[in-house]
Design an enzyme around this catalytic site. Structure first.
Site, mmCIF file in Angstrom:
data_model
loop_
_atom_site.group_PDB
_atom_site.id
_atom_site.type_symbol
_atom_site.label_atom_id
_atom_site.label_comp_id
_atom_site.label_asym_id
_atom_site.label_seq_id
_atom_site.Cartn_x
_atom_site.Cartn_y
_atom_site.Cartn_z
ATOM 1 N N LYS A 11 0.830 -1.214 0.000
ATOM 2 C CA LYS A 11 0.000 0.000 0.000
ATOM 3 C C LYS A 11 0.868 1.269 0.000
ATOM 4 O O LYS A 11 2.080 1.213 0.247
ATOM 5 C CB LYS A 11 -0.948 -0.051 1.203
ATOM 6 C CG LYS A 11 -1.976 -1.196 1.123
ATOM 7 C CD LYS A 11 -2.999 -1.103 2.260
ATOM 8 C CE LYS A 11 -4.029 -2.223 2.173
ATOM 9 N NZ LYS A 11 -5.075 -2.107 3.228
ATOM 10 N N HIS A 117 -2.173 -5.332 1.485
ATOM 11 C CA HIS A 117 -3.436 -6.033 1.274
ATOM 12 C C HIS A 117 -3.113 -7.469 0.892
ATOM 13 O O HIS A 117 -2.120 -7.714 0.187
ATOM 14 C CB HIS A 117 -4.242 -5.410 0.111
ATOM 15 C CG HIS A 117 -5.303 -6.339 -0.412
ATOM 16 N ND1 HIS A 117 -6.535 -6.448 0.182
ATOM 17 C CD2 HIS A 117 -5.275 -7.254 -1.409
ATOM 18 C CE1 HIS A 117 -7.234 -7.391 -0.455
ATOM 19 N NE2 HIS A 117 -6.493 -7.894 -1.432
ATOM 20 N N GLU A 128 -9.444 -11.023 -7.628
ATOM 21 C CA GLU A 128 -8.491 -9.921 -7.462
ATOM 22 C C GLU A 128 -7.311 -10.035 -8.433
ATOM 23 O O GLU A 128 -6.829 -9.032 -8.954
ATOM 24 C CB GLU A 128 -8.002 -9.883 -6.013
ATOM 25 C CG GLU A 128 -9.129 -9.502 -5.057
ATOM 26 C CD GLU A 128 -8.714 -9.506 -3.590
ATOM 27 O OE1 GLU A 128 -7.528 -9.802 -3.290
ATOM 28 O OE2 GLU A 128 -9.579 -9.207 -2.738
HETATM 29 P P1 RTP Z 1 -7.128 -5.797 3.160
HETATM 30 O O1 RTP Z 1 -8.420 -6.178 2.460
HETATM 31 O O2 RTP Z 1 -6.655 -4.419 2.790
HETATM 32 O O3 RTP Z 1 -6.082 -6.861 2.999
HETATM 33 O O4 RTP Z 1 -7.382 -5.730 4.734
HETATM 34 P P2 RTP Z 1 -8.114 -6.812 5.629
HETATM 35 O O5 RTP Z 1 -8.610 -7.960 4.804
HETATM 36 O O6 RTP Z 1 -7.205 -7.131 6.772
HETATM 37 O O7 RTP Z 1 -9.341 -5.964 6.178
HETATM 38 P P3 RTP Z 1 -10.767 -5.698 5.492
HETATM 39 O O8 RTP Z 1 -11.815 -6.012 6.501
HETATM 40 O O9 RTP Z 1 -10.860 -6.363 4.151
HETATM 41 O O10 RTP Z 1 -10.748 -4.117 5.285
HETATM 42 C C1 RTP Z 1 -10.115 -3.519 4.170
HETATM 43 C C2 RTP Z 1 -9.334 -2.317 4.656
HETATM 44 O O11 RTP Z 1 -10.257 -1.329 5.148
HETATM 45 C C3 RTP Z 1 -9.701 -0.663 6.266
HETATM 46 N N1 RTP Z 1 -10.551 -0.855 7.435
HETATM 47 N N2 RTP Z 1 -10.833 0.104 8.251
HETATM 48 N N3 RTP Z 1 -11.869 1.616 10.428
HETATM 49 C C4 RTP Z 1 -12.175 0.337 10.329
HETATM 50 O O12 RTP Z 1 -12.864 -0.244 11.137
HETATM 51 C C5 RTP Z 1 -11.630 -0.409 9.215
HETATM 52 N N4 RTP Z 1 -11.847 -1.690 8.979
HETATM 53 C C6 RTP Z 1 -11.159 -1.965 7.841
HETATM 54 C C7 RTP Z 1 -8.336 -1.264 6.541
HETATM 55 O O13 RTP Z 1 -7.354 -0.399 5.999
HETATM 56 C C8 RTP Z 1 -8.394 -2.594 5.832
HETATM 57 O O14 RTP Z 1 -7.102 -2.986 5.411
HETATM 58 MG MG MG Z 2 -9.756 -7.665 3.059
#
Ligand code: RTP
Ligand code: MG
Length: 142
Positions: A11, A117, A128
């Site tokens: 990122k 990510h 993706e």
């Molecule tokens: P990613 O998709 O980026 O790999 O991250 P992840 O699976 O660990 O988390 P995901 O639930 O898919 O969320 C995508 C991205 O959104 C942001 N996020 N912010 N403020 C919040 O509660 C929140 N929750 C998620 C994060 O930057 C996350 O990487």
């Molecule tokens: Mg995710």
């Protein structure tokens, strides 16, 4: 274990910190191979389409804004159990909760600027990978 492919994005925060090589090194040390890679500046519609599953979430606007704030490195990683292996290397979404030694614990700043990510399932990975790469751009090792 089956050989899988997963989509990884380094990122904008990690690109700005100049830790692209260190992050890729962790994938390689864990037995994952880069089979496609490019550095790109995502447009708003690129980021919105990629994270479409989160479009109704309160953090969606901030997520799109962050993902378009600078260049990213998009890669396809291949290896045994690549989807879960990558998620383990990444650590928890919130770096404050990420296990020591994970990429997010070591390089991420916040839940928004969280360095990497990774696809969360083989189904997501297929969508993706196809979102960013044509089949002819992949250079499989396995
Ligand atoms: P990613 O998709 O980026 O790999 O991250 P992840 O699976 O660990 O988390 P995901 O639930 O898919 O969320 C995508 C991205 O959104 C942001 N996020 N912010 N403020 C919040 O509660 C929140 N929750 C998620 C994060 O930057 C996350 O990487
Ligand atoms: Mg995710």
């Amino acid at each position: 274990m089956a050989v899988e492919r997963t989509l990884s994005i380094i990122k904008p925060d990690a690109v700005a910190k100049n830790v692209v090589g260190q992050i890729i090194g962790r994938f390689e040390k864990a037995g994952l191979s880069v089979i496609a890679a490019k550095m790109v500046q995502l447009s708003q519609s690129d980021a919105e389409g990629f994270y479409a599953e989160h479009s109704a979430r309160p953090f969606f606007k901030d997520l799109v804004s962050f993902m378009t704030s600078g260049p990213v490195v998009v890669q396809v990683l291949e290896g045994e159990g690549a989807v879960l292996k990558n998620r383990e290397l990444m650590g928890a979404t919130n770096p404050k909760e990420a296990e020591a030694g994970t990429i997010r614990a070591d390089f991420a700043e916040s839940i928004d600027a969280n360095a990497v990510h990774g696809s969360d399932s083989t189904t997501s990975a297929a969508r993706e990978v196809a979102y960013f790469f044509a089949e002819t751009e992949l250079c499989p090792r396995a």
